[in-house]
Design a protein around this motif. Structure first.
Motif, PDB file in Angstrom:
ATOM      1  N   ARG A 155      21.020 -37.417 -75.873  1.00 33.94           N
ATOM      2  CA  ARG A 155      21.241 -36.069 -76.434  1.00 33.94           C
ATOM      3  C   ARG A 155      21.512 -35.060 -75.322  1.00 33.94           C
ATOM      4  NH1 ARG A 155      17.694 -31.437 -78.365  1.00 33.94           N
ATOM      5  NH2 ARG A 155      19.068 -30.278 -79.772  1.00 33.94           N
ATOM      6  N   ARG A 182       4.612 -26.793 -88.636  1.00 38.56           N
ATOM      7  CA  ARG A 182       5.556 -27.549 -87.813  1.00 38.56           C
ATOM      8  C   ARG A 182       6.728 -26.671 -87.410  1.00 38.56           C
ATOM      9  NH1 ARG A 182       6.704 -32.472 -86.226  1.00 38.56           N
ATOM     10  NH2 ARG A 182       8.863 -33.135 -85.955  1.00 38.56           N
ATOM     11  N   THR A 184      10.428 -25.448 -86.308  1.00 38.87           N
ATOM     12  CA  THR A 184      11.781 -25.887 -86.635  1.00 38.87           C
ATOM     13  C   THR A 184      12.413 -26.554 -85.417  1.00 38.87           C
ATOM     14  OG1 THR A 184      12.750 -23.794 -85.930  1.00 38.87           O
ATOM     15  CG2 THR A 184      12.025 -23.958 -88.236  1.00 38.87           C
ATOM     16  N   ALA A 185      13.556 -27.210 -85.617  1.00 38.08           N
ATOM     17  CA  ALA A 185      14.249 -27.866 -84.509  1.00 38.08           C
ATOM     18  C   ALA A 185      14.641 -26.848 -83.446  1.00 38.08           C
ATOM     19  CB  ALA A 185      15.482 -28.600 -85.029  1.00 38.08           C
ATOM     20  N   ARG A 245      15.709 -39.343 -75.145  1.00 40.62           N
ATOM     21  CA  ARG A 245      16.390 -38.056 -75.266  1.00 40.62           C
ATOM     22  C   ARG A 245      17.537 -37.906 -74.273  1.00 40.62           C
ATOM     23  NH1 ARG A 245      14.570 -33.710 -75.897  1.00 40.62           N
ATOM     24  NH2 ARG A 245      15.907 -32.409 -74.623  1.00 40.62           N
ATOM     25  N   GLU A 249      11.572 -25.884 -81.439  1.00 38.41           N
ATOM     26  CA  GLU A 249      11.191 -26.947 -80.505  1.00 38.41           C
ATOM     27  C   GLU A 249      12.093 -26.943 -79.275  1.00 38.41           C
ATOM     28  OE1 GLU A 249      11.231 -30.531 -82.823  1.00 38.41           O
ATOM     29  OE2 GLU A 249       9.091 -30.334 -83.339  1.00 38.41           O
ATOM     30  N   ASP A 250      13.402 -26.771 -79.481  1.00 39.19           N
ATOM     31  CA  ASP A 250      14.312 -26.697 -78.335  1.00 39.19           C
ATOM     32  C   ASP A 250      14.007 -25.469 -77.477  1.00 39.19           C
ATOM     33  OD1 ASP A 250      15.754 -29.034 -78.763  1.00 39.19           O
ATOM     34  OD2 ASP A 250      17.285 -28.058 -79.999  1.00 39.19           O
TER      35      ASP A 250
END
Length: 402
Positions: free
Chosen positions: A182, A93, A95-96, A179, A99-100
Motif C-alpha cells: 500500500r 473505532r 475511521t480509515a 502494508r 487511522e491514516d
C-alpha cells in the motif's frame, strides 16, 4: 476500543476545541496540521480519535465528518456560530482516514522525537524510509490537508527517492510487511499527481504492475538499509598532571532545547567534571553526539549553574563522537561547587522547562516496545498496530549492531 464522551467548546479567540489539549511535554504529543485545525494524539497512549483545535470551522468541514462523524461536524459548526458547548459520544473505532492521520502524526513525531541512543541501545530510524512512508501517508490524507501540506508531501517524496529501490526489493522478498504494498502504491499515486518521473519511479510502476512473486532467498534488511556509520566514543581531553578532580556528575539532557539528530537521547549523555587547576576552578563538559550530528558549522552550548547562581554558557565543539567544551568557574578554591549542567542550541532553545525525566523514560520505553513489535512476524496479530516501515528496518539493524 470503547466509545468516549467528548466536549466541543469555544474559547474567547473563536477557536473551537474538541476535547482538551493533550497533557504532558511537547515530545509526548503527536501533532498534525490540517486544513483549518491542529490535531493532537498522545504519543504514549492508544491511537484513537484526536483532540482538535479548530481555528477555521468552515475549512475544517471538508474533513470533520470523515474523522469524527456527521454529528460532530454539525456540533462544531453550531458551536463556532455561537451555540453553547456540546457533548457527544464518539465512535469507538476510528475511521480509515482517522487511522491514516494518526499514523502520519506518529511518523512526524518519530522524525522529531525518536530517542536514538547508542548508550541506551535504541537505533536510529532510517530517514529515507521514514520520509517515503510520510510522503505516502500525506497522499492518503489529502482530504485532511491544505495545499501547503500536500506540497510538503511532494517535497518529501523527491527528497527521499533514493530509498525507493530498496523498498521495491523488500516488496519482492520472501516476507515483506503487509502494508509495504500500500505504501508503494500511494507513493506511485503521489508521484503521478506531482508529475514526477524517472528510472526509479518507472521501476516501481513496473513492479506494481506485476504479480508479487516472492524470492526464495531471505532478505538481509540490516544490509539493505545500512548507512555504514560507525560509532566509537572518543577519549577525553588531555589534561595536565596538576589538574585535580573536585567534582563530577551527569547533566540534564532536555530534548526540547536542541534540534533532532544532535545529541544521543540517553539520560546520561551529558557529563561534566570540575577540576582544580592551581587556585582556579574549571569545568569540562562532554555530550555524546547523535550519529547524525553535524560535523561543522553548528555549535551547541553548555549551560552551567554553580551553587544555584545565574547561568554561564560556553560553546561546545564536535570532536569525533562527543561535543566538548570548557570554562573557568568563579567560585572559591576551598569549596566543592554544586553544579547543574544542561545542553542547548542558542537561537533554537525555548528555555529550560520542567524536569521531564519520567516522560523521557516513557518515550524510551515506547520506542523499545515498538521495536519489539517490529520484530514480530509481519502477519502476526502481535504486530497490530503495525509498526512504521522505518521501525522494522531499525529493529533488524538493532539485532546486528546492539
Amino acid at each position: 476500543m470503547p466509545e468516549r464522551r467528548c466536549a466541543v467548546t469555544r474559547v474567547e479567540d473563536g477557536t473551537v476545541h474538541i476535547a482538551g489539549p493533550s497533557a504532558g511535554p511537547a515530545f509526548t504529543r503527536a501533532v498534525l496540521d490540517v486544513a483549518g485545525a491542529v490535531l493532537t494524539w498522545p504519543a504514549l497512549g492508544p491511537t484513537g480519535l484526536p483532540s482538535a483545535e479548530i481555528h477555521d470551522a468552515g475549512q475544517a468541514q471538508q474533513w470533520l465528518w470523515a474523522v469524527y462523524g456527521e454529528r460532530m461536524a454539525a456540533a462544531v459548526d453550531a458551536v463556532a456560530s455561537g451555540t453553547p458547548a456540546a457533548e457527544l459520544t464518539l465512535p469507538g473505532r476510528p475511521t480509515a482516514l482517522a487511522e491514516d492521520a494518526a499514523r502520519l502524526a506518529l511518523g512526524h513525531w518519530a522524525a522529531r522525537w525518536w530517542p536514538t541512543s547508542y548508550l541506551d541501545g535504541i537505533p536510529a530510524l532510517e530517514p529515507d524510509v521514514l520520509g517515503l512512508e510520510l510522503a505516502a501517508l500525506t497522499n492518503a490524507c489529502q482530504q485532511l490537508l491544505d495545499e501547503s501540506a500536500e506540497l510538503e508531501g511532494f517535497e518529501l517524496l523527491e527528497e527521499h527517492l533514493d530509498a525507493l529501490d530498496p523498498l521495491i526489493r523488500w516488496r519482492q522478498s520472501a516476507d515483506p510487511p503487509r502494508r509495504l504494498d500500500r505504501v508503494l502504491r500511494l507513493i506511485d499515486d503521489a508521484a503521478d499527481h506531482a508529475g514526477l518521473d524517472g528510472e526509479t519511479l518507472r521501476r516501481l510502476r513496473s513492479a506494481l504492475d506485476q504479480d508479487h512473486r516472492p524470492t526464495a532467498t531471505p532478505l538481509d534488511l540490516a544490509e539493505l538499509f545500512r548507512r555504514h556509520q560507525g560509532f566509537a566514543l572518543a577519549a577525553g581531553a588531555l589534561r595536565t598532571a596538576n589538574d585535580r578532580v573536585v567534582a563530577r556528575g551527569s547533566g540534564t539532557n532536555d530534548w526540547c532545547r536542541y534540534p533532532p539528530g544532535f545529541v544521543d537521547a540517553a539520560e546520561n549523555a551529558v557529563s561534566w567534571t570540575a577540576y582544580a587547576v592551581g587556585a582556579d576552578r574549571r569545568i569540562e563538559v562532554e555530550v555524546v553526539a547523535d550519529i547524525a550530528a553535524p560535523l561543522s558549522g553548528v555549535r551547541l552550548a553548555a549551560e552551567v549553574h554553580v551553587d544555584g547562581g545565574p547561568p554561564n554558557r560556553f560553546p561546545l565543539a564536535r570532536r569525533d563522537d562527543v561535543w566538548t567544551g570548557r570554562a573557568n568557574l568563579d567560585n572559591p578554591a576551598s569549596t566543592t561547587p554544586s553544579m547543574e549542567v544542561g545542553v542547548l542550541l542558542p537561537g533554537f532553545d525555548p528555555g529550560p522547562g520542567a524536569d521531564d525525566r519520567a516522560a523521557r523514560e516513557a518515550v524510551r520505553a515506547l520506542a523499545r516496545h515498538r521495536l519489539g513489535v517490529a520484530t514480530a512476524p509481519h502477519d502476526s496479530e502481535a504486530a497490530h498496530p503495525e509498526p512504521l516501515l522505518a521501525e522494522i528496518a531499525a529493529a533488524a539493524a538493532a539485532e546486528e549492531d546492539f
